[in-house]
Design a protein around this motif. Structure first.
Motif, PDB file in Angstrom:
ATOM      1  N   SER A  45      -0.386  18.387  -3.175  1.00 59.54           N
ATOM      2  CA  SER A  45      -0.905  17.095  -3.622  1.00 59.54           C
ATOM      3  C   SER A  45      -1.414  16.274  -2.434  1.00 59.54           C
ATOM      4  CB  SER A  45       0.220  16.356  -4.343  1.00 59.54           C
ATOM      5  OG  SER A  45      -0.269  15.179  -4.909  1.00 59.54           O
ATOM      6  N   CYS A 179       0.867   2.899  -5.166  1.00 57.27           N
ATOM      7  CA  CYS A 179       2.064   2.860  -4.315  1.00 57.27           C
ATOM      8  C   CYS A 179       3.310   3.349  -5.046  1.00 57.27           C
ATOM      9  CB  CYS A 179       2.358   1.435  -3.865  1.00 57.27           C
ATOM     10  SG  CYS A 179       1.113   0.735  -2.807  1.00 57.27           S
ATOM     11  N   GLY A 180       4.041   4.233  -4.386  1.00 52.26           N
ATOM     12  CA  GLY A 180       5.390   4.603  -4.817  1.00 52.26           C
ATOM     13  C   GLY A 180       6.362   3.996  -3.825  1.00 52.26           C
ATOM     14  N   THR A 181       6.475   4.636  -2.652  1.00 53.80           N
ATOM     15  CA  THR A 181       7.271   4.053  -1.568  1.00 53.80           C
ATOM     16  C   THR A 181       6.440   3.096  -0.707  1.00 53.80           C
ATOM     17  OG1 THR A 181       6.695   5.823  -0.019  1.00 53.80           O
ATOM     18  CG2 THR A 181       8.646   6.166  -1.389  1.00 53.80           C
ATOM     19  N   GLY A 182       5.114   3.147  -0.837  1.00 52.35           N
ATOM     20  CA  GLY A 182       4.240   2.308  -0.027  1.00 52.35           C
ATOM     21  C   GLY A 182       3.896   2.919   1.338  1.00 52.35           C
ATOM     22  N   GLU A 259      -3.946  11.244 -13.404  1.00 56.55           N
ATOM     23  CA  GLU A 259      -2.610  11.333 -14.010  1.00 56.55           C
ATOM     24  C   GLU A 259      -2.113   9.897 -14.231  1.00 56.55           C
ATOM     25  OE1 GLU A 259       0.045  10.303 -11.773  1.00 56.55           O
ATOM     26  OE2 GLU A 259      -1.747   9.792 -10.636  1.00 56.55           O
ATOM     27  N   TYR A 262       0.196   7.350 -11.170  1.00 55.90           N
ATOM     28  CA  TYR A 262      -0.329   6.668  -9.978  1.00 55.90           C
ATOM     29  C   TYR A 262      -1.816   6.308 -10.104  1.00 55.90           C
ATOM     30  CZ  TYR A 262       3.939   8.122  -7.471  1.00 55.90           C
ATOM     31  OH  TYR A 262       5.229   8.308  -7.051  1.00 55.90           O
ATOM     32  N   THR A 290      -5.024  10.035  -5.075  1.00 55.49           N
ATOM     33  CA  THR A 290      -3.923  10.606  -4.290  1.00 55.49           C
ATOM     34  C   THR A 290      -3.487  11.987  -4.787  1.00 55.49           C
ATOM     35  OG1 THR A 290      -2.542   9.174  -5.645  1.00 55.49           O
ATOM     36  CG2 THR A 290      -2.933   8.474  -3.373  1.00 55.49           C
ATOM     37  N   GLY A 291      -4.104  12.483  -5.846  1.00 61.26           N
ATOM     38  CA  GLY A 291      -3.731  13.818  -6.350  1.00 61.26           C
ATOM     39  C   GLY A 291      -2.633  13.709  -7.391  1.00 61.26           C
TER      40      GLY A 291
END
Ligand SMILES: *Cc1c(COP(=O)(O)O)cnc(C)c1O
Length: 301
Positions: A45, A179-182, A259, A262, A290-291
């Motif tokens: 990814s 962003c997940g963790t940023g 998807e 994200y 971001t895949g």
């Protein structure tokens, strides 16, 4: 760069810029482009490779033979890590949040096939693992074992994003990223000049902690960035019929797969913000794809 990583990267495709031609953009005189990190590699990814590259380089050069990390049962991070470890000859151990499912998710099935050792832990234990923030921090770590915190949130991850920014050969006003963790956002902030505005879109609900986490990863104080917390669609793994139908329509029009965790949320947000006049006429926006499509395989069955 370690020769094993150079060799692996020889099979990568360039992350091109695709222009999104939409009546909405024409109407508001906005240029919208996507940077296609989803195209980098058929398995790894996009943004996960960017974050892993310099971390794994460090692990290889410090003589590690095992990477230990953590994630959920659909984790793009664990998936990219497992594949890469196998490709470069490292062992891999993954702490998985929750009980072993009776039926493996496609992600966990791949991890198993690639030889990753899965260790299921309770949500409480999982939360405890989050406090170990550096590669030597995990209690009980053996020599040659390398601890990689959730989502690859490490200062070393930022260097890979600097490479991404260098690839962009057009001028632009905004660079947008989910962003997940940023960590990805922090990497982009570090690498872009001050006249560019960085916009992060939180995939999680109540994600104001991201402001602190991103600041903590940055070596210098920067103010050209912002995190939009409004487009989480109910939370990390949540979506709405509205989001899913947006994604479907987008895919049909552009032939670019999204998807819903994200990039789908970010693109929905951008369309919404453009239609509300948030951007000035003549501005050029680059959104990072971001895949993460592997995590969406079950929904698409
Ligand atoms: C992990 C992930 C993100 C979030 O990256 P962070 O660096 O954790 O913010 C965004 N998009 C996709 C597809 C991901 O897998």
């Amino acid at each position: 760069m370690h020769p094993k990583l150079i060799k692996l990267e020889e099979n990568f495709k360039p992350s091109i810029l695709t222009k999104i031609d939409e009546p909405l953009c024409t109407q508001f005189n906005i240029e919208l482009w996507m940077k296609r990190d989803d195209q980098l590699h058929p398995v790894i990814s996009g943004n996960k490779w960017r974050k892993l590259k310099f971390i794994l380089n460090h692990a290889l050069y410090t003589g590690s033979d095992t990477i230990i990390s953590m994630g959920g049962v659909y984790s793009n991070h664990l998936h990219a890590l497992a594949y890469t470890c196998k490709a470069i000859g490292l062992k891999n151990i993954a702490y998985i949040r929750g009980d072993a499912p009776t039926l493996l998710t496609p992600t966990l099935a791949d991890l198993t096939a690639w030889g990753t050792e899965l260790r299921y832990i309770s949500r409480t234990e999982y939360r405890q693992l989050r406090q170990y923030k550096s590669y030597l921090d995990l209690p009980g770590l053996k020599p040659q074992q390398y601890w990689l915190p959730e989502g690859g949130a490490q200062p070393l991850a930022l260097s890979g994003l600097a490479e991404l920014v260098e690839e962009i050969e057009i001028s632009y006003d905004y660079l947008c990223v989910p962003c997940g963790t940023g960590t990805t956002l922090a990497g982009l902030i570090s690498a872009t000049p001050d006249h560019i505005s960085l916009l992060g879109f939180a995939a999680l609900k109540n994600a104001s902690f991201l402001n602190t986490d991103v600041s903590a990863l940055l070596a210098q104080n920067k103010s050209n960035w912002q995190i939009n917390l409004d487009y989480h669609f109910g939370g990390f793994a949540s979506s709405t019929p509205e989001l899913l139908s947006f994604i479907k329509a987008f895919e049909t029009k552009t032939n670019i797969q999204l998807e819903p965790v994200y990039t789908g949320k970010m693109m929905y947000a951008l369309y919404d913000l453009i239609s509300k006049g948030h951007f000035n006429a003549g501005q050029r926006i680059i959104a990072l794809h971001t895949g993460g499509l592997q995590g969406d395989r079950q929904r698409r069955l």
